[in-house]
Design a protein around this motif. Sequence first.
Motif, PDB file in Angstrom:
ATOM      1  N   ARG B  20      -7.732 -15.188  20.467  1.00 59.90           N
ATOM      2  CA  ARG B  20      -8.586 -15.771  19.824  1.00 59.90           C
ATOM      3  C   ARG B  20     -10.022 -15.097  20.227  1.00 59.90           C
ATOM      4  NH1 ARG B  20      -9.932 -22.092  20.303  1.00 59.90           N
ATOM      5  NH2 ARG B  20      -7.743 -22.232  19.892  1.00 59.90           N
ATOM      6  N   TRP B  21     -10.577 -15.103  19.045  1.00 59.25           N
ATOM      7  CA  TRP B  21     -12.351 -14.709  18.935  1.00 59.25           C
ATOM      8  C   TRP B  21     -13.108 -16.083  19.210  1.00 59.25           C
ATOM      9  CZ3 TRP B  21     -14.925 -12.917  13.852  1.00 59.25           C
ATOM     10  CH2 TRP B  21     -16.354 -12.456  14.240  1.00 59.25           C
ATOM     11  N   VAL B  22     -13.586 -16.294  20.320  1.00 56.78           N
ATOM     12  CA  VAL B  22     -14.192 -17.475  20.534  1.00 56.78           C
ATOM     13  C   VAL B  22     -15.645 -17.699  19.884  1.00 56.78           C
ATOM     14  CG1 VAL B  22     -14.893 -18.993  22.451  1.00 56.78           C
ATOM     15  CG2 VAL B  22     -13.188 -17.459  22.967  1.00 56.78           C
ATOM     16  N   GLY B  23     -15.547 -18.567  19.128  1.00 58.67           N
ATOM     17  CA  GLY B  23     -16.856 -19.040  18.287  1.00 58.67           C
ATOM     18  C   GLY B  23     -17.659 -19.651  18.977  1.00 58.67           C
ATOM     19  N   PRO B  26     -17.163 -23.620  20.943  1.00 56.69           N
ATOM     20  CA  PRO B  26     -15.435 -23.645  21.219  1.00 56.69           C
ATOM     21  C   PRO B  26     -15.001 -25.111  21.282  1.00 56.69           C
ATOM     22  CG  PRO B  26     -17.007 -22.564  22.941  1.00 56.69           C
ATOM     23  CD  PRO B  26     -17.805 -23.350  22.003  1.00 56.69           C
ATOM     24  N   ALA B  30      -9.848 -24.527  15.928  1.00 56.03           N
ATOM     25  CA  ALA B  30      -9.920 -23.278  15.298  1.00 56.03           C
ATOM     26  C   ALA B  30      -9.540 -22.929  13.974  1.00 56.03           C
ATOM     27  CB  ALA B  30      -9.196 -22.209  16.346  1.00 56.03           C
ATOM     28  N   SER B  72     -13.802 -21.041  16.578  1.00 58.03           N
ATOM     29  CA  SER B  72     -13.167 -20.080  17.035  1.00 58.03           C
ATOM     30  C   SER B  72     -12.129 -19.517  15.936  1.00 58.03           C
ATOM     31  CB  SER B  72     -12.283 -20.339  18.180  1.00 58.03           C
ATOM     32  OG  SER B  72     -13.057 -20.573  19.174  1.00 58.03           O
ATOM     33  N   GLU B  74      -8.287 -17.504  15.388  1.00 58.24           N
ATOM     34  CA  GLU B  74      -7.234 -17.230  16.243  1.00 58.24           C
ATOM     35  C   GLU B  74      -6.281 -16.533  15.359  1.00 58.24           C
ATOM     36  OE1 GLU B  74      -6.228 -19.318  20.079  1.00 58.24           O
ATOM     37  OE2 GLU B  74      -4.699 -20.340  18.480  1.00 58.24           O
TER      38      GLU B  74
END
Lengths: 337, 337
Positions: B20-23, B26, B30, B72, B74
């Motif tokens: 996961r690239w956390v936005g 959060p 996602a 995020s 993912e």
Amino acid sequence: LCRAANLIVREDAVGNLFARWVGSDPSLAAIGTGSHTDAIPFAGAYDGTVGVLGGLEAIRALQRAGFQPRRSIELLMFTSEEPTRFGIGCLGSRLLSGSLQAGRAKTLSDKEGQSLDHVRTAAGFTGTLDDVVLPEGYYEAFLELHVEQGPVLEARNIPVGVVTAIAAPASLRIWLDGEGGHAGTVLMPQRHDAFLAASEISLAVESVVKSTGAIDTVGTVGVCDVFPGAVNSIPSRVKIEIDVRDIDGARRDAVLRAIDEACGRVTERRGVKLKKEVLNADPPAHSGRRALNALNQSCERCGISPFPLPSRAYHDSLFMSRITEVGMLFVRCREGV
Amino acid sequence: LCRAANLIVREDAVGNLFARWVGSDPSLAAIGTGSHTDAIPFAGAYDGTVGVLGGLEAIRALQRAGFQPRRSIELLMFTSEEPTRFGIGCLGSRLLSGSLQAGRAKTLSDKEGQSLDHVRTAAGFTGTLDDVVLPEGYYEAFLELHVEQGPVLEARNIPVGVVTAIAAPASLRIWLDGEGGHAGTVLMPQRHDAFLAASEISLAVESVVKSTGAIDTVGTVGVCDVFPGAVNSIPSRVKIEIDVRDIDGARRDAVLRAIDEACGRVTERRGVKLKKEVLNADPPAHSGRRALNALNQSCERCGISPFPLPSRAYHDSLFMSRITEVGMLFVRCREGV
């Protein structure tokens, strides 16, 4: 048992077993009888065995009755009638009748690549395969007792039947090469499905066989192996094996030709390639006149009216018929075993 | 690679992998993307893998461009999309979308009798299968990049296609029980040959599928196992497996009904018994409107005129469509691999 009955026992290089009751004139050709003791699974206790033990018991009964034969009487136990480890049945009778040449037999090997020559010598059989073939005129006649393995005698409640002919067996192996692919992505018009070609050919075998109109013609596709064999893969390659039999050799061969034609039509229409291997295509055997007369008279003496019938299964007698007159007596069996 | 891109990596109890690239917010659902890295033999180097690595590369490209996502993003690598060790594909996406219940999954075992639960824990995955299902609203949308595996993009020389729908797959396993017997002794009128029934049913599958007139209907019999499978034995039992797909679920179900009717006719006429098992009959998936718009706009921005096409193969996205809006982008591939 054989030695206790004063029989002279010998084995040949491939495991055929001979037990001879020497007659008063040993220079005359012998009368042979016997069968095999190997069997496929679920063949029952009598397949083959009844002919070996029955032959021995016939000899012992004649001995007990004080009979003195002029010709020698020889009991035969053939090797490998049923097992097709090397691709063919009746290995013993094929070899000793010369139906299978020793040279060809030496090229046979099993699935593990072991040669027949290796297997038989490892099993303790000495001599060479060339020695197995019997000299000309070795037998005056050959008689085989066997369970019917069919429904006729049981259905009619007749104890024994006199075999008039043994069906001509042929078997083919066919490889069909189409095109594989993903079951989801290859559209129907683009397909060259090897299994659908095999299905059509198998149904054509049935229809060609039925169209002879003769009850004695039978045909079976007993083997169908599909590659790669996954639910989501279009079959790319299929192997089928076909068995066709008839007591009329010419009619059997006409069926084989019609199957060839059907194969041609199906493979052309479906764009599938075919490779055919003829595993065997033996001629039929007809029982000898003297053997038939002797068996019919024996039946009458026992108060049984002689019942003639063909053998659709083949037996060692089919190959013995290549070198001597043969006769077969079928015994009624329950459900073929 | 994922950690180097500052993604937070976790695995679930069945081996699905999430990165996961956390936005910046959060708390929002996602955006998912990804595919699988397992493949069947000869599937080529790109099947699945291109979607996992492509998703990662998309994330890294966005990072390089200085993009800051609010939601995020993912990356998903699904477990067991291809392998059918436990009888079904897409094991990972079926479980996390709730298409396969944990209770049912616990009853699955492979050919050696090893349970899915045993195999996954032996492989080091902790937790329980009940934990695999994703909570409601976990994803806002799911996008999958995949090679086409079909001939359309290659034939038209188009680099990418936007998937409009994923075909509804169904697969059946059919057991046919006839009567065995010796190929030589059982006469043709007395036969109940299970393989000839299977042949007729397989040809009926082809004919029913073709009769819909729709190019999107496909049907395949990929498995045919014959018992006892000897050249001189009439087949007593045959197992076939049938795969039917269509992007129109109702049309697919009509094909299944017509196959049932054909089975009934064939088995009645041939005196053969039938047992049917529906392995799966999933509904089709239609791509979400927002996902389609986004993909079409992206194509246009790259100077490619958007090309819509259905997916006849099924993918993890078919099951992701049960819990969120999905979209798929197909990449042209040479000869389907």
